[in-house]
Design a protein around this motif. Structure first.
Motif, PDB file in Angstrom:
ATOM      1  N   SER A 107       0.724  -1.075   0.408  1.00 52.06           N
ATOM      2  CA  SER A 107       0.317   0.638  -0.436  1.00 52.06           C
ATOM      3  C   SER A 107       1.041   1.250  -0.042  1.00 52.06           C
ATOM      4  O   SER A 107       1.735   1.411   0.757  1.00 52.06           O
ATOM      5  CB  SER A 107      -0.969  -0.105   1.228  1.00 52.06           C
ATOM      6  N   PRO A 108       0.618   2.183  -1.072  1.00 51.71           N
ATOM      7  CA  PRO A 108       1.174   3.743  -1.154  1.00 51.71           C
ATOM      8  C   PRO A 108       0.827   4.652   0.673  1.00 51.71           C
ATOM      9  O   PRO A 108       0.007   4.609   0.647  1.00 51.71           O
ATOM     10  CB  PRO A 108       0.533   4.084  -2.564  1.00 51.71           C
ATOM     11  N   VAL A 109       1.742   4.938   0.762  1.00 53.39           N
ATOM     12  CA  VAL A 109       2.212   6.084   2.252  1.00 53.39           C
ATOM     13  C   VAL A 109       3.512   7.150   1.728  1.00 53.39           C
ATOM     14  O   VAL A 109       3.778   6.786   1.063  1.00 53.39           O
ATOM     15  CB  VAL A 109       2.589   5.182   2.885  1.00 53.39           C
ATOM     16  N   GLU A 110       2.209   8.747   1.951  1.00 52.84           N
ATOM     17  CA  GLU A 110       3.440   9.775   1.738  1.00 52.84           C
ATOM     18  C   GLU A 110       3.372  10.541   2.593  1.00 52.84           C
ATOM     19  O   GLU A 110       2.123  10.316   3.565  1.00 52.84           O
ATOM     20  CB  GLU A 110       3.008  10.311  -0.037  1.00 52.84           C
ATOM     21  N   PHE A 111       4.114  11.012   2.582  1.00 57.11           N
ATOM     22  CA  PHE A 111       3.983  12.165   3.673  1.00 57.11           C
ATOM     23  C   PHE A 111       4.481  13.491   3.029  1.00 57.11           C
ATOM     24  O   PHE A 111       5.579  13.158   2.846  1.00 57.11           O
ATOM     25  CB  PHE A 111       4.687  11.939   5.779  1.00 57.11           C
ATOM     26  N   ASP A 112       4.263  14.952   4.073  1.00 49.36           N
ATOM     27  CA  ASP A 112       5.648  16.272   3.630  1.00 49.36           C
ATOM     28  C   ASP A 112       5.286  16.148   4.384  1.00 49.36           C
ATOM     29  O   ASP A 112       3.455  16.981   5.487  1.00 49.36           O
ATOM     30  CB  ASP A 112       4.096  17.253   2.392  1.00 49.36           C
ATOM     31  N   LEU A 113       6.554  17.023   5.389  1.00 46.09           N
ATOM     32  CA  LEU A 113       7.014  17.340   6.645  1.00 46.09           C
ATOM     33  C   LEU A 113       8.134  18.380   6.729  1.00 46.09           C
ATOM     34  O   LEU A 113       8.985  17.799   6.304  1.00 46.09           O
ATOM     35  CB  LEU A 113       6.852  16.720   8.127  1.00 46.09           C
ATOM     36  N   THR A 114       7.849  19.750   7.589  1.00 45.75           N
ATOM     37  CA  THR A 114       8.894  19.916   7.807  1.00 45.75           C
ATOM     38  C   THR A 114       9.323  19.966   9.782  1.00 45.75           C
ATOM     39  O   THR A 114       8.005  20.674  10.187  1.00 45.75           O
ATOM     40  CB  THR A 114       8.513  21.560   7.511  1.00 45.75           C
ATOM     41  N   LEU A 115      10.416  19.423   9.630  1.00 43.56           N
ATOM     42  CA  LEU A 115      10.677  19.560  11.525  1.00 43.56           C
ATOM     43  C   LEU A 115      11.508  19.861  11.693  1.00 43.56           C
ATOM     44  O   LEU A 115      12.091  19.530  11.316  1.00 43.56           O
ATOM     45  CB  LEU A 115      10.121  17.789  11.637  1.00 43.56           C
ATOM     46  N   ASP A 116      11.909  19.441  12.984  1.00 45.05           N
ATOM     47  CA  ASP A 116      12.900  20.521  13.302  1.00 45.05           C
ATOM     48  C   ASP A 116      13.153  19.425  15.212  1.00 45.05           C
ATOM     49  O   ASP A 116      12.464  18.466  15.265  1.00 45.05           O
ATOM     50  CB  ASP A 116      13.047  21.848  14.539  1.00 45.05           C
ATOM     51  N   LYS A 117      14.460  20.042  15.468  1.00 44.35           N
ATOM     52  CA  LYS A 117      14.641  19.211  16.778  1.00 44.35           C
ATOM     53  C   LYS A 117      14.393  19.034  18.600  1.00 44.35           C
ATOM     54  O   LYS A 117      14.384  18.080  18.870  1.00 44.35           O
ATOM     55  CB  LYS A 117      16.816  19.510  16.252  1.00 44.35           C
ATOM     56  N   LYS A 118      12.954  20.357  18.218  1.00 42.06           N
ATOM     57  CA  LYS A 118      12.907  20.040  19.406  1.00 42.06           C
ATOM     58  C   LYS A 118      11.811  19.203  19.100  1.00 42.06           C
ATOM     59  O   LYS A 118      11.170  19.780  20.048  1.00 42.06           O
ATOM     60  CB  LYS A 118      12.326  21.638  19.549  1.00 42.06           C
ATOM     61  N   GLY A 119      11.554  19.176  18.612  1.00 37.06           N
ATOM     62  CA  GLY A 119       9.870  18.072  18.293  1.00 37.06           C
ATOM     63  C   GLY A 119       9.223  18.512  17.761  1.00 37.06           C
ATOM     64  O   GLY A 119       7.922  18.029  17.593  1.00 37.06           O
ATOM     65  N   SER A 120       9.278  19.891  16.808  1.00 41.40           N
ATOM     66  CA  SER A 120       8.567  20.717  16.350  1.00 41.40           C
ATOM     67  C   SER A 120       7.756  19.965  14.704  1.00 41.40           C
ATOM     68  O   SER A 120       8.716  20.161  14.078  1.00 41.40           O
ATOM     69  CB  SER A 120       7.798  22.344  15.989  1.00 41.40           C
ATOM     70  N   CYS A 121       6.802  20.117  14.251  1.00 39.64           N
ATOM     71  CA  CYS A 121       6.499  19.480  12.972  1.00 39.64           C
ATOM     72  C   CYS A 121       5.169  20.390  12.306  1.00 39.64           C
ATOM     73  O   CYS A 121       5.042  20.407  13.199  1.00 39.64           O
ATOM     74  CB  CYS A 121       6.677  18.429  12.760  1.00 39.64           C
ATOM     75  N   LYS A 122       4.979  20.314  10.947  1.00 41.07           N
ATOM     76  CA  LYS A 122       4.704  20.732  10.128  1.00 41.07           C
ATOM     77  C   LYS A 122       4.048  19.705   9.397  1.00 41.07           C
ATOM     78  O   LYS A 122       5.314  19.789   8.021  1.00 41.07           O
ATOM     79  CB  LYS A 122       3.765  22.225  10.201  1.00 41.07           C
ATOM     80  N   GLY A 123       3.131  19.447   8.960  1.00 39.07           N
ATOM     81  CA  GLY A 123       2.859  18.786   6.721  1.00 39.07           C
ATOM     82  C   GLY A 123       1.435  17.873   7.201  1.00 39.07           C
ATOM     83  O   GLY A 123       0.472  17.789   7.930  1.00 39.07           O
ATOM     84  N   ALA A 124       1.268  16.973   6.457  1.00 35.99           N
ATOM     85  CA  ALA A 124       0.156  16.491   6.565  1.00 35.99           C
ATOM     86  C   ALA A 124       1.096  14.779   5.729  1.00 35.99           C
ATOM     87  O   ALA A 124       1.349  14.647   5.245  1.00 35.99           O
ATOM     88  CB  ALA A 124      -0.271  16.958   4.800  1.00 35.99           C
ATOM     89  N   VAL A 125       0.475  13.943   5.813  1.00 38.90           N
ATOM     90  CA  VAL A 125      -0.087  11.954   5.939  1.00 38.90           C
ATOM     91  C   VAL A 125      -1.059  11.404   5.180  1.00 38.90           C
ATOM     92  O   VAL A 125      -1.549  12.012   5.667  1.00 38.90           O
ATOM     93  CB  VAL A 125       0.477  11.443   7.225  1.00 38.90           C
ATOM     94  N   ARG A 126      -0.417  10.737   4.450  1.00 35.15           N
ATOM     95  CA  ARG A 126      -1.554   9.810   3.424  1.00 35.15           C
ATOM     96  C   ARG A 126      -0.972   8.895   3.514  1.00 35.15           C
ATOM     97  O   ARG A 126       0.097   8.430   3.127  1.00 35.15           O
ATOM     98  CB  ARG A 126      -1.668  10.442   2.255  1.00 35.15           C
ATOM     99  N   TYR A 127      -2.250   7.252   3.299  1.00 31.06           N
ATOM    100  CA  TYR A 127      -1.900   6.309   3.666  1.00 31.06           C
ATOM    101  C   TYR A 127      -2.347   5.607   2.787  1.00 31.06           C
ATOM    102  O   TYR A 127      -4.601   6.575   2.620  1.00 31.06           O
ATOM    103  CB  TYR A 127      -2.204   5.627   5.344  1.00 31.06           C
ATOM    104  N   ASP A 128      -2.844   5.018   2.051  1.00 30.36           N
ATOM    105  CA  ASP A 128      -3.760   4.127   1.131  1.00 30.36           C
ATOM    106  C   ASP A 128      -5.129   3.409   1.942  1.00 30.36           C
ATOM    107  O   ASP A 128      -5.003   2.909   2.734  1.00 30.36           O
ATOM    108  CB  ASP A 128      -2.940   2.813   0.059  1.00 30.36           C
ATOM    109  N   GLY A 129      -5.786   4.654   1.503  1.00 32.36           N
ATOM    110  CA  GLY A 129      -6.927   3.954   1.998  1.00 32.36           C
ATOM    111  C   GLY A 129      -7.981   4.818   3.378  1.00 32.36           C
ATOM    112  O   GLY A 129      -8.772   4.453   3.980  1.00 32.36           O
TER     113      GLY A 129
END
Length: 285
Positions: free
Chosen positions: A99-121
Motif C-alpha cells: 500500500s502506498p504511503v506518502e508524507f510531507d513534513l517540515t520538522l526540527d530537533k525540538k520536536g515541532s513539525c508541520k505537514g501532511a500524511v497520506r496512507y492508502d485507504g
C-alpha cells in the motif's frame, strides 16, 4: 545499516495508526506487526555482494569535494552532516505491505513539525505539532478509514465524518495517546542513516536534484539496493534516498535550517480532545 526509507515508513505507519487509536475505540496491533516486518527487512551485512554502480557521466569518479573519497567515506560524511541538521523538510513516498504511503513534513530537533500524511485507504491527515500541543485534521476518507478499521457501525461512521472531517483536533503532547505522533516528529530518527556505512558502498553517477548536484552512492540491501544522493557542493547533506527491490520508496530532504511554523490557520475550528474524556470523539459522536 538499517534502510532510512524503511525506518521512515515504520514511523509514518505507526503514527497514523496511533491517531486511529487516539480517536476511535481501541483495537488491533497493526503498527506493531509493521514494525516487526520492517526490522526483519533490515539490509544485509557488509559481506553481501554490492550491486553494480550506476553508469553515466561522473560514474565512479565522485564529484567536487567528494571526488577523492570512497563510497563509505562519503556516506560517513553525509551521516554526520544529517546528524547535525536542526530542521528540514522531509518528503517521502513508499509502499508498506503493497500500500502506498506518502508524507510531507517540515520538522526540527525540538520536536515541532508541520505537514501532511497520506496512507492508502485512509485519506489525508494534516498535522501541526509544537513543543506543547498536537493539532491534526483528517479528511472524510481518513475518518471513514478509521471507522472501518475499528468495525464501527455505519451510523457511528457517518456521525464521525459529519462532526470531525476537516476539523482540527487538539491534544497536549503529554497525553499518552499522542505518543505515536511524537515519534513521527522526531527529526533524528527521520535523518538517521542507521549506523556505520557499508564498506562496500559504491559511488555512482552525478545527477541533479532540485537544482543541486548530487553524487549517488549505492549500497546492497537484503532484498535490493539503497541509493543515497549526496550534495557535492557545500555541506554533504543527503538530498534523496531510494530503495529498490522487494521494498520500494524514496525520501527527499530539503529546507535545511528552515524554522518550523507551528501556527494554526487563522480562524481554524479546533476541538479540544482533552475535554471529551477517555472515550475520544468516536464515542462522543
Amino acid at each position: 545499516m538499517r534502510s532510512r526509507t524503511i525506518g521512515v515508513s515504520v514511523l509514518t505507519t505507526t503514527a497514523l495508526f496511533g491517531l486511529t487509536t487516539a480517536c476511535a475505540p481501541v483495537g488491533g496491533s497493526k503498527a506493531a506487526d509493521i514494525g516487526r516486518a520492517a526490522r526483519a527487512a533490515a539490509p544485509a551485512s557488509a559481506g553481501a555482494t554490492p550491486p553494480p554502480a550506476a553508469k553515466g557521466k561522473g560514474a565512479g569518479k565522485g564529484s567536487g569535494m567528494l571526488a577523492d573519497l570512497s563510497g563509505a567515506e562519503i556516506l560517513s560524511q553525509a551521516h554526520e552532516a544529517m546528524r547535525k541538521v536542526e530542521s528540514a523538510r522531509v518528503v517521502a513516498k513508499m509502499h508498506e505491505e503493497g500500500s502506498p504511503v506518502e508524507f510531507d513534513l517540515t520538522l526540527d530537533k525540538k520536536g515541532s513539525c508541520k505537514g501532511a500524511v497520506r496512507y492508502d485507504g485512509m485519506g489525508k491527515v494534516d498535522l501541526i505539532k509544537s513543543t506543547d500541543l498536537i493539532h491534526f485534521k483528517g479528511d472524510a476518507d481518513y475518518w471513514r478509514g478509521t471507522a472501518a478499521k475499528e468495525h464501527a457501525p455505519k451510523r457511528q461512521t457517518e456521525a464521525m465524518v459529519t462532526m470531525l472531517a476537516d476539523r482540527w483536533l487538539k491534544m497536549p503532547v503529554s497525553d499518552a495517546k499522542a505518543s505515536a505522533m511524537k515519534h513521527l516528529c522526531d527529526l533524528d530518527k527521520l535523518t538517521d542513516g542507521g549506523g556505520r556505512p557499508n564498506p562496500l558502498a559504491r559511488k555512482g553517477e552525478t545527477v541533479t536534484i532540485d537544482g543541486k548536484q548530487a553524487l549517488a552512492v549505492v549500497t546492497a540491501a537484503k532484498n535490493g539496493t539503497e541509493t543515497d544522493y549526496i550534495a557535492t557542493q557545500g555541506t554533504p547533506y543527503v538530498l534523496k534516498s531510494t530503495v529498490s527491490g522487494d521494498e520500494t520508496g524514496e525520501i527527499l530532504f530539503s529546507g535545511f535550517g528552515t524554522p518550523v511554523d507551528t501556527a494554526l490557520p487563522e480562524g481554524a475550528d479546533v476541538l479540544d480532545l482533552s475535554k471529551l474524556g477517555d472515550g475520544g470523539p468516536a464515542e462522543t459522536v
